[in-house]
Design a protein around this motif. Structure first.
Motif, PDB file in Angstrom:
ATOM      1  N   UNK A   1       0.796  -1.236   0.000  1.00 53.12           N
ATOM      2  CA  UNK A   1       0.000   0.000   0.000  1.00 53.12           C
ATOM      3  C   UNK A   1       0.828   1.286   0.000  1.00 53.12           C
ATOM      4  N   UNK A   2       2.158   1.189  -0.023  1.00 49.51           N
ATOM      5  CA  UNK A   2       2.961   2.398  -0.176  1.00 49.51           C
ATOM      6  C   UNK A   2       2.846   2.909  -1.604  1.00 49.51           C
ATOM      7  N   UNK A   3       3.155   4.190  -1.835  1.00 50.19           N
ATOM      8  CA  UNK A   3       3.031   4.745  -3.195  1.00 50.19           C
ATOM      9  C   UNK A   3       3.928   4.011  -4.193  1.00 50.19           C
ATOM     10  N   UNK A   4       3.438   3.891  -5.411  1.00 48.99           N
ATOM     11  CA  UNK A   4       4.253   3.313  -6.472  1.00 48.99           C
ATOM     12  C   UNK A   4       5.362   4.297  -6.841  1.00 48.99           C
ATOM     13  N   UNK A   5       6.435   3.767  -7.445  1.00 48.99           N
ATOM     14  CA  UNK A   5       7.596   4.612  -7.723  1.00 48.99           C
ATOM     15  C   UNK A   5       8.363   4.059  -8.918  1.00 48.99           C
ATOM     16  N   UNK A   6       9.392   4.784  -9.307  1.00 50.93           N
ATOM     17  CA  UNK A   6      10.160   4.454 -10.506  1.00 50.93           C
ATOM     18  C   UNK A   6       9.823   5.473 -11.576  1.00 50.93           C
ATOM     19  N   UNK A   7       9.266   5.030 -12.700  1.00 51.08           N
ATOM     20  CA  UNK A   7       8.673   5.915 -13.717  1.00 51.08           C
ATOM     21  C   UNK A   7       9.616   7.070 -14.084  1.00 51.08           C
ATOM     22  N   UNK A   8      10.828   6.735 -14.488  1.00 47.83           N
ATOM     23  CA  UNK A   8      11.807   7.785 -14.745  1.00 47.83           C
ATOM     24  C   UNK A   8      12.968   7.250 -15.562  1.00 47.83           C
ATOM     25  N   UNK A   9      13.807   8.175 -16.005  1.00 49.23           N
ATOM     26  CA  UNK A   9      15.110   7.846 -16.561  1.00 49.23           C
ATOM     27  C   UNK A   9      16.156   8.439 -15.634  1.00 49.23           C
ATOM     28  N   UNK A  10      17.155   7.635 -15.268  1.00 47.15           N
ATOM     29  CA  UNK A  10      18.236   8.143 -14.434  1.00 47.15           C
ATOM     30  C   UNK A  10      19.529   8.180 -15.237  1.00 47.15           C
ATOM     31  N   UNK A  11      20.452   9.014 -14.777  1.00 44.24           N
ATOM     32  CA  UNK A  11      21.788   9.060 -15.362  1.00 44.24           C
ATOM     33  C   UNK A  11      22.789   8.563 -14.342  1.00 44.24           C
ATOM     34  N   UNK A  12      23.672   7.652 -14.790  1.00 44.89           N
ATOM     35  CA  UNK A  12      24.684   7.045 -13.938  1.00 44.89           C
ATOM     36  C   UNK A  12      26.052   7.507 -14.423  1.00 44.89           C
ATOM     37  N   UNK A  13      26.724   8.394 -13.709  1.00 40.63           N
ATOM     38  CA  UNK A  13      28.050   8.837 -14.143  1.00 40.63           C
ATOM     39  C   UNK A  13      29.105   7.757 -13.920  1.00 40.63           C
ATOM     40  N   UNK A  14      30.093   7.732 -14.815  1.00 37.99           N
ATOM     41  CA  UNK A  14      31.220   6.807 -14.699  1.00 37.99           C
ATOM     42  C   UNK A  14      32.497   7.612 -14.465  1.00 37.99           C
ATOM     43  N   UNK A  15      33.409   7.016 -13.732  1.00 39.44           N
ATOM     44  CA  UNK A  15      34.776   7.508 -13.622  1.00 39.44           C
ATOM     45  C   UNK A  15      35.683   6.407 -14.136  1.00 39.44           C
ATOM     46  N   UNK A  16      36.325   6.641 -15.268  1.00 40.53           N
ATOM     47  CA  UNK A  16      37.084   5.569 -15.894  1.00 40.53           C
ATOM     48  C   UNK A  16      36.153   4.481 -16.367  1.00 40.53           C
ATOM     49  N   UNK A  17      36.408   3.256 -15.937  1.00 40.58           N
ATOM     50  CA  UNK A  17      35.583   2.134 -16.393  1.00 40.58           C
ATOM     51  C   UNK A  17      34.557   1.695 -15.362  1.00 40.58           C
ATOM     52  N   UNK A  18      34.301   2.523 -14.331  1.00 33.78           N
ATOM     53  CA  UNK A  18      33.376   2.122 -13.278  1.00 33.78           C
ATOM     54  C   UNK A  18      32.387   3.246 -12.982  1.00 33.78           C
ATOM     55  N   UNK A  19      31.153   2.889 -12.609  1.00 32.97           N
ATOM     56  CA  UNK A  19      30.215   3.923 -12.165  1.00 32.97           C
ATOM     57  C   UNK A  19      30.652   4.490 -10.820  1.00 32.97           C
TER      58      UNK A  19
END
Length: 359
Positions: free
Chosen positions: A292-310
């Motif tokens: 019964x908690x509010x639904x969530x998500x519904x988005x686009x996120x950006x994940x920055x990387x440093x070198x070869x790792x987030x």
């Protein structure tokens, strides 16, 4: 659902439901709207990929391809079947795919069940042990992209223990495969966890999928609040025990539960500011099991990387002006000019997102 953009800027979208097949789009006058639209291909599908002059399309049980020369909006040759008789049915039938270096094709085989229970999604039903479902599903398989009429046995189970890794991408300039997978449901309904625990757990995992990696489903799930893989209740877990999970692979980032990651792409363009270059965009379709908690998500996120790792952090890049549950993000692609294309199946829309330089 998923999208690809060819070197000349044409957009190809996999269509799930309705007439299915592939929707081909071209903007001939540069006004940002597709004034030429074509449609071809068989059946409802989610996965699509383009490379080496071939367009690949995945329905629930097969992968096909067409020869496409630069500038083609419609296939110029016959449809070829790359793989057939892929496992479908059950909870997660949709297939997603991505091309990797060396002419290989990575394909997600989602699990047929929520948590490999003796009685799927039933209260207090124990899990099969061993879970033989892992032999044919709940992982990423690798196929030859240029071989016809392959069956599942012709492929290689590349990574396992991934309940439904629908978001797949190879980091540009490398052979590194990244994925985001849907975590299991119904911790409260089936096992008496609190509503708050059920809403937030388990994490939606963002992972680097290496050959032979085991991410633990159905025996384990990732608790992002404490940063530990724990034993699932179907296998004697209580939300704290680790048990056999101590040796399974952990994610790079654990997102909140039930956000439903659906598409992933790396930003290799130059149009967006420098901080976006080399990072990843991840589309979330939105939740259903947080009530019964509010639904969530519904988005686009950006994940920055440093070198070869987030870096381990992320920011919300896009949501809907209609409200927190308005965007049903389902596809992402980067165009040759550095624009980001975003598909949303529930909205019936594909957007092109551009940076407008200051005057």
């Amino acid at each position: 659902r998923h999208l690809v953009v060819t070197p000349n800027g044409d957009v190809f979208a996999a269509v799930s439901g309705g007439g299915g097949g592939v929707l081909a789009l071209r903007d001939t006058d540069g006004d940002g709207r597709a004034d030429v639209q074509k449609h071809f291909g068989p059946g409802s599908g989610t996965g699509i990929a383009y490379g080496d002059h071939y367009l690949y399309f995945a329905t629930d049980n097969r992968i096909v391809r067409w020869r496409m020369e630069d500038g083609d909006l419609m296939p110029r040759g016959p449809m070829e079947t790359v793989a057939r008789d892929l496992p479908d049915g059950g909870d997660h039938s949709a297939k997603t795919l991505v091309l990797g270096p060396g002419n290989v094709l990575y394909v997600d085989f989602g699990s047929a069940t929520n948590s490999c229970q003796a009685s799927n999604r039933s209260r207090r039903s124990p899990g099969h042990d061993p879970c033989t479902e892992l032999d044919s599903r709940a992982g990423i398989w690798r196929f030859a992209a240029d071989r016809k009429d392959q069956r599942p046995a012709d492929g290689v189970r590349f990574a396992t223990g991934l309940r439904n890794a629908m978001a797949l991408a190879v980091r540009p300039g490398t052979s590194e495969l990244f994925a985001a997978t849907h975590g299991r449901d119904q911790l409260s309904e089936n096992w008496g966890f609190t509503d708050a625990q059920n809403a937030e757990l388990p994490a939606e995992e963002f992972v680097r999928a290496t050959e032979g990696a085991n991410f633990g489903w159905p025996y384990c799930y990732y608790d992002q609040q404490v940063g530990v893989k724990v034993l699932a209740p179907e296998y004697g877990g209580d939300g704290k025990k680790t048990g056999r999970c101590a040796t399974t692979a952990s994610p790079l980032i654990g997102f909140p539960g039930h956000w439903a990651p659906l598409a992933l792409t790396f930003y290799d363009g130059k149009q967006f500011p420098a901080e976006y270059r080399g990072g990843a965009f991840l589309a979330f379709h939105g939740s259903w099991n947080r009530a019964p908690l509010p639904q969530a998500g519904y988005r686009v996120v950006f994940i920055p990387f440093e070198g070869d790792k987030p870096t381990g952090k992320y920011t919300t890049f896009a949501t809907s002006a209609a409200g927190p549950t308005g965007l049903r993000a389902s596809g992402l692609a980067v165009g040759p000019d550095g624009s980001l294309y975003l598909a949303a199946d529930g909205n019936g829309t594909i957007w092109r997102i551009q940076r407008t330089p200051a005057s």
